[in-house]
Design a protein around this motif. Structure first.
Motif, PDB file in Angstrom:
ATOM      1  N   PHE A  49      -0.991   4.616  -6.367  1.00 13.15           N
ATOM      2  CA  PHE A  49      -0.298   3.901  -5.301  1.00 13.15           C
ATOM      3  C   PHE A  49      -1.114   4.059  -4.023  1.00 13.15           C
ATOM      4  O   PHE A  49      -1.068   5.100  -3.375  1.00 13.15           O
ATOM      5  N   PRO A  50      -1.894   3.026  -3.649  1.00 11.31           N
ATOM      6  CA  PRO A  50      -2.787   3.155  -2.500  1.00 11.31           C
ATOM      7  C   PRO A  50      -2.031   3.307  -1.179  1.00 11.31           C
ATOM      8  O   PRO A  50      -0.855   2.944  -1.072  1.00 11.31           O
ATOM      9  N   ALA A  51      -2.738   3.854  -0.190  1.00 16.66           N
ATOM     10  CA  ALA A  51      -2.169   4.038   1.137  1.00 16.66           C
ATOM     11  C   ALA A  51      -1.813   2.678   1.737  1.00 16.66           C
ATOM     12  O   ALA A  51      -2.486   1.683   1.494  1.00 16.66           O
ATOM     13  N   GLN A  52      -0.742   2.655   2.516  1.00 17.21           N
ATOM     14  CA  GLN A  52      -0.253   1.414   3.112  1.00 17.21           C
ATOM     15  C   GLN A  52       0.031   1.610   4.598  1.00 17.21           C
ATOM     16  O   GLN A  52       0.559   2.639   5.016  1.00 17.21           O
ATOM     17  N   TYR A  53      -0.306   0.613   5.378  1.00 17.90           N
ATOM     18  CA  TYR A  53       0.062   0.549   6.791  1.00 17.90           C
ATOM     19  C   TYR A  53       1.564   0.262   6.860  1.00 17.90           C
ATOM     20  O   TYR A  53       2.094  -0.409   5.971  1.00 17.90           O
ATOM     21  N   PRO A  54       2.264   0.760   7.888  1.00 14.29           N
ATOM     22  CA  PRO A  54       3.683   0.405   8.013  1.00 14.29           C
ATOM     23  C   PRO A  54       3.841  -1.121   8.037  1.00 14.29           C
ATOM     24  O   PRO A  54       3.104  -1.807   8.736  1.00 14.29           O
ATOM     25  N   ASN A  55       4.727  -1.652   7.280  1.00 20.13           N
ATOM     26  CA  ASN A  55       4.968  -3.093   7.114  1.00 20.13           C
ATOM     27  C   ASN A  55       3.857  -3.789   6.326  1.00 20.13           C
ATOM     28  O   ASN A  55       3.775  -5.008   6.330  1.00 20.13           O
ATOM     29  N   GLY A  56       2.968  -3.040   5.675  1.00 20.82           N
ATOM     30  CA  GLY A  56       1.953  -3.622   4.794  1.00 20.82           C
ATOM     31  C   GLY A  56       0.591  -3.789   5.440  1.00 20.82           C
ATOM     32  O   GLY A  56       0.456  -3.798   6.664  1.00 20.82           O
ATOM     33  N   ASN A  57      -0.424  -3.917   4.606  1.00 15.83           N
ATOM     34  CA  ASN A  57      -1.795  -4.025   5.095  1.00 15.83           C
ATOM     35  C   ASN A  57      -2.075  -5.362   5.764  1.00 15.83           C
ATOM     36  O   ASN A  57      -2.976  -5.462   6.594  1.00 15.83           O
TER      37      ASN A  57
END
Length: 147
Positions: A49-57
């Motif tokens: 599960f890759p890292a994600q920015y808040p509200n998505g990349n």
């Protein structure tokens, strides 16, 4: 008699000049055969599960576009591309931002904008298949059109 002699000669030349067919080697096999293998070192963690920015990349890319200094990019051309590479630690903090593309000025401006977009922002850390938080490298393509 001529036919038998010709047949024997063809068989001798066929067997004598036949090439050995090598097993097709893959690049991975060649690389691993040249590298010493230390079995005490575990393989790198696989990020399920890759890292994600808040509200998505996608939201991150939009945030970078908002922070971009468009005045510095006017003279560079129409369609500009680069890749934003982020290293996110297991707590969700961005440890490193880098860019890789064909135009150094554009890469520098995108890096500055990405650093602004990640300043004091907590990312959702990457997780391995067991659900443990791990360090992750995030590669995001970035395109800008000068219109």
């Amino acid at each position: 008699m001529k036919k038998i002699t010709l047949l024997i000669l063809m068989m001798i030349f066929g067997l004598g000049l036949a090439q050995k067919v090598k097993k097709e080697e893959k690049a991975k096999d060649k690389f691993e055969s040249r590298q010493p293998q230390d079995m005490s070192v575990p393989p790198p963690p696989m990020v399920a599960f890759p890292a994600q920015y808040p509200n998505g990349n996608k939201a991150f890319i939009e945030h970078v576009k908002k922070n971009l200094n468009t005045d510095a990019l006017k003279s560079l051309g129409k369609d500009l591309k680069t890749k934003i590479i982020l290293k996110v630690n297991s707590e969700g903090n961005v440890m490193n931002v880098s860019t890789y593309g064909g135009n150094e000025i554009f890469d520098t401006e995108v890096k500055k904008a990405a650093e602004k977009a990640t300043y004091k922002i907590q990312w959702e850390a990457g997780k391995n298949s067991r659900g443990e938080k791990v360090i992750d490298i995030v590669n995001l393509p970035f395109k800008y059109s000068n219109t």
